[in-house]
Design a protein around this motif. Sequence first.
Motif, mmCIF file in Angstrom:
data_model
loop_
_atom_site.group_PDB
_atom_site.id
_atom_site.type_symbol
_atom_site.label_atom_id
_atom_site.label_comp_id
_atom_site.label_asym_id
_atom_site.label_seq_id
_atom_site.Cartn_x
_atom_site.Cartn_y
_atom_site.Cartn_z
ATOM 1 N N LEU A 181 29.792 12.350 -84.251
ATOM 2 C CA LEU A 181 29.080 11.090 -84.460
ATOM 3 C C LEU A 181 29.792 9.944 -83.752
ATOM 4 O O LEU A 181 29.145 9.128 -83.080
ATOM 5 C CB LEU A 181 28.966 10.785 -85.947
ATOM 6 N N ILE A 182 31.112 9.865 -83.896
ATOM 7 C CA ILE A 182 31.888 8.787 -83.274
ATOM 8 C C ILE A 182 31.650 8.752 -81.770
ATOM 9 O O ILE A 182 31.344 7.699 -81.191
ATOM 10 C CB ILE A 182 33.388 8.953 -83.588
ATOM 11 N N LYS A 222 25.720 -3.819 -81.109
ATOM 12 C CA LYS A 222 24.956 -2.978 -82.028
ATOM 13 C C LYS A 222 25.890 -2.297 -83.027
ATOM 14 O O LYS A 222 25.609 -2.234 -84.228
ATOM 15 C CB LYS A 222 24.198 -1.904 -81.220
ATOM 16 N N LEU A 223 27.025 -1.811 -82.543
ATOM 17 C CA LEU A 223 27.961 -1.078 -83.400
ATOM 18 C C LEU A 223 28.692 -1.988 -84.384
ATOM 19 O O LEU A 223 29.199 -1.516 -85.399
ATOM 20 C CB LEU A 223 28.965 -0.314 -82.535
ATOM 21 N N ASN A 224 28.735 -3.279 -84.083
ATOM 22 C CA ASN A 224 29.379 -4.208 -85.019
ATOM 23 C C ASN A 224 28.655 -4.267 -86.358
ATOM 24 O O ASN A 224 29.221 -4.695 -87.366
ATOM 25 C CB ASN A 224 29.466 -5.610 -84.408
ATOM 26 N N SER A 225 27.392 -3.849 -86.367
ATOM 27 C CA SER A 225 26.640 -3.824 -87.630
ATOM 28 C C SER A 225 27.230 -2.805 -88.603
ATOM 29 O O SER A 225 26.930 -2.839 -89.805
ATOM 30 C CB SER A 225 25.162 -3.496 -87.365
ATOM 31 N N LEU A 226 28.081 -1.914 -88.109
ATOM 32 C CA LEU A 226 28.733 -0.943 -88.983
ATOM 33 C C LEU A 226 29.645 -1.624 -90.006
ATOM 34 O O LEU A 226 29.931 -1.066 -91.064
ATOM 35 C CB LEU A 226 29.553 0.051 -88.154
ATOM 36 N N LYS A 227 30.093 -2.842 -89.678
ATOM 37 C CA LYS A 227 30.967 -3.575 -90.598
ATOM 38 C C LYS A 227 30.256 -3.837 -91.925
ATOM 39 O O LYS A 227 30.883 -3.830 -92.986
ATOM 40 C CB LYS A 227 31.406 -4.891 -89.967
ATOM 41 N N LYS A 228 28.939 -4.046 -91.865
ATOM 42 C CA LYS A 228 28.165 -4.273 -93.088
ATOM 43 C C LYS A 228 28.124 -2.997 -93.934
ATOM 44 O O LYS A 228 28.200 -3.051 -95.170
ATOM 45 C CB LYS A 228 26.748 -4.720 -92.747
ATOM 46 N N THR A 237 34.889 7.128 -90.923
ATOM 47 C CA THR A 237 34.207 7.382 -89.648
ATOM 48 C C THR A 237 33.778 6.083 -88.987
ATOM 49 O O THR A 237 34.007 5.870 -87.792
ATOM 50 C CB THR A 237 32.982 8.285 -89.874
ATOM 51 N N TYR A 238 33.146 5.182 -89.764
ATOM 52 C CA TYR A 238 32.648 3.930 -89.191
ATOM 53 C C TYR A 238 33.799 3.019 -88.775
ATOM 54 O O TYR A 238 33.704 2.293 -87.772
ATOM 55 C CB TYR A 238 31.725 3.227 -90.183
ATOM 56 N N GLU A 239 34.897 3.048 -89.526
ATOM 57 C CA GLU A 239 36.063 2.248 -89.150
ATOM 58 C C GLU A 239 36.665 2.734 -87.821
ATOM 59 O O GLU A 239 37.131 1.916 -87.006
ATOM 60 C CB GLU A 239 37.126 2.311 -90.254
ATOM 61 N N VAL A 297 35.811 0.446 -80.289
ATOM 62 C CA VAL A 297 35.036 -0.501 -79.467
ATOM 63 C C VAL A 297 35.577 -1.920 -79.522
ATOM 64 O O VAL A 297 35.147 -2.787 -78.775
ATOM 65 C CB VAL A 297 33.551 -0.517 -79.905
ATOM 66 N N ALA A 298 36.538 -2.172 -80.415
ATOM 67 C CA ALA A 298 37.079 -3.535 -80.565
ATOM 68 C C ALA A 298 37.800 -4.007 -79.286
ATOM 69 O O ALA A 298 38.389 -3.207 -78.561
ATOM 70 C CB ALA A 298 38.058 -3.553 -81.725
#
Length: 281
Positions: free
Chosen positions: A231-232, A243-249, A272-274, A280-281
């Motif tokens: 997935l990563i 788009k991937l920054n929405s994972l923070k929510k 996984t999301y972290e 990408v940071a």
Amino acid sequence: MENLITLDMVNKNESSLERIFTSLQLNILKKRLQKKELNSNERTYYYKYIKPKLKAMFSFFNISEINIMGREYMIDDRIAKAVEILNKIKKKHKNKKIMISGSFLFNKNYNDIDFFIFTKYDKDDYKKGKMHVNFLPEDAIDSLFFSSLSEVSISNFYYIHKNEFNVELNNVLQNYELLINSILNKENYQKELRDFLLNTEYISTGVILNTKQLYSLRRKINRTRIISNTLINALILGYNKNKLNSLKKYIAGYRELLKQYKSSNLNEYIQTYEKVIEIVA
């Protein structure tokens, strides 16, 4: 009708076929099956004499012209059996679009013979012996799942094969979470795994895996860490940073849930999301 026969079948039964076809016609048929270009005279012979004879032969056994995709992946003697069953199902489900796909066509060992019937009405799937009949809405023909399914299939209808899809991030995450939850709860997760591999491969490479490729991959993957890493990689290749920054929510929401529920699947999602955010940071 040549979809129903192979060059090997013709060679093995040549002495019997010589009672129906002339030597010239058999040579043209072999050339056609080898996908060699026919000259104008050969094309005339093929469409005027050979194809009508083939059609008459198959109609005698109640076999109508069908659409075979991915024949190179199939076991030859399974094709005739699939067509036989397909024609029986057609009698029960008249005027319906019907497709057979799955491991029966390409694997020596199989559990079910999977049929898919496309209909505008909701119906319950059913099993009869090894035969598993699945009902799908007609608009499923425009889906990524159908494009995968149809690449190695036999059907009684023709269709325009769609190759481009918009796979939303939310759908991929939902698919991943359902898969992880099923694995941790020791449930049957093969359907979720199939959808997950199909989605992640498409968003990361643009490739639509066929059913044989999916079958092979599913047998290799049985650990959550491999799935999470898959997935990563797919998310990083398939979506931009914004788009991937929405994972923070998602991460924040799951951390709140962890205060109330001690759940291993929530921890798995967060880790996984972290990892994606970190890369990408």
